[in-house]
Write an enzyme that holds these catalytic residues in place. Sequence first.
Site, short mmCIF file in Angstrom:
data_model
loop_
_atom_site.label_atom_id
_atom_site.label_comp_id
_atom_site.label_asym_id
_atom_site.label_seq_id
_atom_site.Cartn_x
_atom_site.Cartn_y
_atom_site.Cartn_z
N HIS A 1 37.00 55.77 -21.57
CA HIS A 1 36.76 54.40 -22.21
C HIS A 1 35.46 54.59 -23.03
O HIS A 1 35.44 54.59 -24.34
CB HIS A 1 36.74 53.40 -21.44
N GLU A 2 34.27 54.97 -22.26
CA GLU A 2 33.07 54.97 -22.88
C GLU A 2 33.06 56.15 -23.77
O GLU A 2 32.46 56.19 -24.86
CB GLU A 2 32.04 55.07 -21.74
N HIS B 1 34.37 55.23 -27.01
CA HIS B 1 33.41 54.66 -27.88
C HIS B 1 32.36 55.36 -28.50
O HIS B 1 31.91 55.47 -29.83
CB HIS B 1 32.26 53.61 -27.11
N PHE C 1 0.96 -1.36 0.09
CA PHE C 1 0.10 0.04 -0.08
C PHE C 1 0.90 1.31 -0.07
O PHE C 1 0.73 2.35 -0.72
CB PHE C 1 -0.72 -0.02 1.14
N PHE D 1 1.15 4.20 -2.77
CA PHE D 1 0.76 5.56 -2.49
C PHE D 1 2.12 6.34 -2.90
O PHE D 1 1.57 7.58 -3.24
CB PHE D 1 0.70 5.34 -0.89
N ASP E 1 35.09 43.83 -25.40
CA ASP E 1 35.31 44.52 -26.60
C ASP E 1 36.00 44.15 -27.81
O ASP E 1 35.95 44.01 -28.88
CB ASP E 1 35.91 45.99 -26.43
ZN ZN Z 1 33.94 49.11 -24.09
#
Ligand code: ZN
Length: 649
Positions: free
Chosen positions: A456-457, A460, A155, A159, A532
């Site tokens: 850096h930015e 870009h 049982f 079950f 990058d």
């Molecule tokens: Zn970058």
Amino acid sequence: MPQPLNPKKASNQGKKAKKIIITRVQKSLKGPSGFFGQTSIAILVFVLLIVSYSFLSTGKKPEAVSLSELAQNISAQTVTSIDIKGDDLNIVYKDGTTKISKKELDTPLTTTLKNYNITPAQLSAVKIDVVNDQGFFYWFANLAPIILPILFILFFLWFISKQVKGAGIQALSFGQSKARMTLPSDEKNKVTFKDVAGAREAKEELVEIVDFLKNPRKFLDIGARIPKGILLMGAPGTGKTLLARAVAGEAGVAFFSISGSEFVEMFVGVGASRVRDLFDMAKKSAPAIIFVDEIDAVGRVRGVGVGGGNDEREQTLNQILTEMDGFEPNEKVIVMAATNRPDVLDPALLRPGRFDRRVTLDLPDRKDREEILKIHSREKPFAEDVNLAVIAERTPGFSGADLYSLMNEGAILAARENRNKVSQFDLIRSIEKVMLGPERRSHLLSKKEKELTAYHEAGHAVIASVLPYADPVHKISIISRGRAAGYVLKLPLEDKKLQSKKEFLADIAVSLGGYVTEKLLFNDLTTGPSNDLQVSTALARDMVTKYGMSDLLGPIALEESSGMPIYGSPIGSKEYSEKVSAEIDAEVSKIMKEAQKIALETITTHRKALDAIAHRLIEVETIERKDFEEILVANEIVPKKKLDLEHQK
Ligand code: ZN
Ligand code: ADP
Ligand code: MG
């Protein structure tokens, strides 16, 4: 400081527009009261068993007497009768009490009593009965200690296995298909073509299938052969699963769905039998659609790779092919499958009579994006300033799933700030969240790092603004997001299907902007530009090996989109000749150097703009497009023409 070449999304499948309630195919036999109800019933039964068992074995036991005592009692003439049952003695006294005792094994009671000096006269005063031992109760009483625990264990196992099934683990039924079925009667979760925006060509293709499932006679009478298999191809989140559901919803047929990876989970050797079960079930409930999601998990080219491929996968695939070949023409079962890697599929899957219909789902264009946004804004209260066209314009490269999660993020933002309407600003912030991951304001940069990141930015951004073939800048930030310390958000002026060599070169030059600036200004390099470099080098390599964009190698495709060699020696042996390898390397490095030169020249020419942007970034951390363009104009750079939405319509 990686900056996305194309605004791509952080994938977010799994979130479904609607909760799809799914009917398990093998219905687990759940009682009305669910799991806890079942558990308490089981415990109750268990307790009852134990109680009745102990009652049965102990009972209310009469007092036991020894044989010598019994002999004394007989000689005192207080005993009326003795019942002998096996070696059990049941003794009844003159005062009405009963006692029990045991006789010696294999010795008659009379003999024993004689040995206790009972005379035949005394004995004859006692009524001695031998009761038949072989009755039901005797057997039951003897076997119960063995049978009851076994029954209980059985049982218990039954079950547990039911619970396990209910939990979807199905450890005890591994042959059966794990498909989920949605019945046509399930109105609440019904998906139709209305819920799928855009994808016009795909829908047109599929209308025919819907028609067949609705009126098969029309097609069969005229001798038309109905396609058995339809392959939906497209990037993740473009709505393949959704569209397959919509076909079933439109046609009002049962929908069986299973994922390719589910065939080969857990146990070896179950894939093929799952396929068989699935097809049997679908045939029984025909007309029906079987949907195999992510079929590339089982449908990869067979027999390649180390060790001759995966046997389990092959058997599963073979079984799918066999089942599809075995369809009778009038069997109203259609197999749909979805993949985002059609290039790796086994050619056998694509043969006529199998998945010979192929439907491609593209990333949505601007108009489709607006439609999708509309669909997912159905139940969201909007502030008056919401303009979905602008959101659609700012989300090139987003899939349907991305747009869905954008809408959701917008609503979450509004709720978090305790507003009851979603505003345009919520949606705009969500674009970046979906694209780049959440902002990490806690990630503090040191003064030196901040300056470096800003330059850096800015590097870009300046290059992206100056080079004519680069995408214009929408936003620059040095607040880190996801893994990036800062980012420049570029968006193309329009949706692009084709990209040119000039655009690729510009992309690479923009990617190198951070690297070049760091080197020029700080006379040193950090680990910042590593992403990058990876992205741009991969792009340069693709230009050479896939798009024939190298003058030295000429118009030749060396690799498929999956990276499998097309040109050169056959698969398995060395991919290209040494000479071609060396030429590829030389060409990639030439492209990178060329892009670096362009980047360096641009930075040097527009040094003033670079400084201005970097200083502003250090000051305010994030520059939006409008402010950015003001800085550009102040430094004699003409901003790129804005996309005029009204004009486009
Ligand atoms: Zn970058
Ligand atoms: P796939 O199977 O191609 O990876 P899904 O069908 O699972 O993508 O799509 C995920 C979710 O994205 C859908 O549930 C739906 O909410 C949304 N979605 C995707 N494409 C569309 C579309 N064309 N129209 C409306 N919603 C879409
Ligand atoms: Mg899917």
